[in-house]
Structures are given as C-alpha cells and as structure tokens.
Design a protein around this motif. Structure first.
Motif, PDB file in Angstrom:
ATOM      1  N   ILE A 118       0.851  -1.188   0.000  1.00 16.42           N
ATOM      2  CA  ILE A 118       0.000   0.000   0.000  1.00 16.42           C
ATOM      3  C   ILE A 118       0.886   1.236   0.000  1.00 16.42           C
ATOM      4  O   ILE A 118       1.803   1.345   0.828  1.00 16.42           O
ATOM      5  N   GLU A 143      11.565   1.963   3.785  1.00 18.77           N
ATOM      6  CA  GLU A 143      10.185   2.258   4.174  1.00 18.77           C
ATOM      7  C   GLU A 143       9.789   1.188   5.176  1.00 18.77           C
ATOM      8  O   GLU A 143       9.495   0.059   4.794  1.00 18.77           O
ATOM      9  N   GLU A 181       7.453  -0.833   7.592  1.00 13.66           N
ATOM     10  CA  GLU A 181       6.004  -1.052   7.515  1.00 13.66           C
ATOM     11  C   GLU A 181       5.557  -2.228   8.370  1.00 13.66           C
ATOM     12  O   GLU A 181       6.303  -3.178   8.574  1.00 13.66           O
ATOM     13  N   ASP A 191       9.715  -2.013   2.850  1.00 15.20           N
ATOM     14  CA  ASP A 191       9.379  -1.905   1.425  1.00 15.20           C
ATOM     15  C   ASP A 191      10.501  -1.052   0.831  1.00 15.20           C
ATOM     16  O   ASP A 191      10.423   0.170   0.834  1.00 15.20           O
ATOM     17  N   LYS A 201      10.439  -1.021  -7.211  1.00 14.87           N
ATOM     18  CA  LYS A 201       9.912  -1.647  -5.997  1.00 14.87           C
ATOM     19  C   LYS A 201      10.099  -3.162  -5.949  1.00 14.87           C
ATOM     20  O   LYS A 201       9.927  -3.762  -4.894  1.00 14.87           O
ATOM     21  N   THR A 238       4.081   3.112   4.780  1.00 19.60           N
ATOM     22  CA  THR A 238       5.154   3.594   5.655  1.00 19.60           C
ATOM     23  C   THR A 238       4.840   4.963   6.240  1.00 19.60           C
ATOM     24  O   THR A 238       4.239   5.799   5.562  1.00 19.60           O
TER      25      THR A 238
END
Ligand code: ZN
Length: 207
Positions: A10, A58, A60, A87, A108, A177
């Motif tokens: 997300i 990031e 999470e 992430d 990513k 994040t």
C-alpha cells in the motif's frame, strides 16, 4: 520462511509520508505488487542494488492472510500473523518512472526488496493500533509509526484488496510507511522494533 503468495503493498497510507514526497493524500488505497522473490528474512547481510541511485527504507507493518476473503470479513478474522518489514524502494528510479507514467515495478520489485522479520501472532487490530513501531539505523531512530495514524486501517485495506483483486491464505500485505523515509548506505546496521521490543536486525550491503 512461510510460503508467500501475493505480495500486496500500500502506498501513501500515512498522511505525513504522502506529503513528505510531495504527493496528494489519496481518496482510496494505492496498491502495487512485488514479486515473491522480493521477500527475504530481515537478517544477516541484506544485499541491495548499489548502482541505480538511492535505495530508500520504508518501514512497515506486514500482515499475513490466513483465509480467503469474503465480503464483510474484518481484519481480525483474516489475519493470523504480523511482522515488521521494509518496502525497499529505488527512489531515483521511481521518480523517473512516475515522471514517464510507467509502472513502479523496477523501483519496488528488485530481489531482496521486501525483507521481513519473523512472524508474530496477530494481536488484533485494536491492540496493533495501540503499539508503536520503529526503524533504527546505526542505533538512531529513522522512522517511527503507529497503525492508528493510517489513512486506511487494516479492515478497510483488506476489504479493498479482497474485493478488487482477491485475498487468500499466504498473501501478505505491506500496509504503508510513516514519515521519515530516506537513503541507505553500505554498512548501515538496521533494527526493527515493535512495541519497544527488537524483532529483527540486519546489515546493508550495496552491490
Ligand atoms: Zn511502502
């Protein structure tokens, strides 16, 4: 490691993080996928690309889905385990992809881009939203977050994923994040902390 099926992520689920990258706060969840090859243990040496610009952390909360989504199911029925993970994002690559209107996969989805700590039993949405998580880099706090600050809480996210894309046992969800993302350097010692307790550590190796 538990067999992982779909790896949903997300974007911009915390208002402060959306704004720090100059993005609008979204009206519905922003979803992208990573290949399963991205998921590795958050432990030992973490080898990451060192020649494609900045690699951003990031931190999470990651949820593991235990059963098939059916309309109306709440997070507490669907999730059996949670953990913390990163992430990891090639930020310069992502900026170029965004500029050109291309998908984010190259930024990513590289190998090792989704390291996760060992799974812990899911304490329930309410308990999870009462706890803080933290990423420390070389002993200093880099990111701190709490699920209560999410724009879309767990049940809303899982309903969205289940209805739009399908959600079933073995799927994992990176829930976004908080603010404080930034670049990693070779040799950085990373530690993820859940509710005051360290749950994993690793060292970055940019190759
Ligand atoms: Zn993210």
């Amino acid at each position: 490691m538990t067999q992982v099926r779909n790896v949903y992520c997300i974007g911009r689920n915390y208002a402060l993080h959306a704004r720090e990258l100059g993005n609008e706060v979204p009206k519905e969840p922003i979803v992208f996928l990573k290949p399963t090859h991205a998921v590795v243990p958050f432990a030992g040496k973490l080898s990451l690309p060192g020649t494609a610009g900045e690699v951003h952390h990031e931190a999470e909360i990651v949820l593991r889905i235990a059963k098939r989504y059916e309309r109306g199911a709440a997070a507490d029925e669907l999730v059996d385990a949670m953990t913390l993970g990163l992430d990891l994002t090639l930020r310069d690559v992502q900026s170029a992809l965004k500029r050109d209107g291309h998908p984010w996969l190259a930024a990513k989805g590289f190998p090792n881009s989704a390291p996760v700590c060992p799974w812990m039993p899911f304490p329930g949405s309410a308990a999870a939203a009462a706890a803080e998580f933290e990423l420390r880099i070389n002993g200093k706090t880099a990111q701190r977050g709490c699920a209560k600050d999410m724009l879309f809480p767990f049940s809303r996210l899982l309903a969205f994923l289940g209805e739009r894309f399908g959600l079933d046992a073995g799927d994992v969800v990176f829930t976004g994040t908080p603010a404080g993302v930034g670049p990693l350097s070779s040799g950085d010692a990373l530690e993820l902390i859940w509710d005051g307790t360290p749950v994993g550590s690793c060292t970055v190796e940019l190759l």
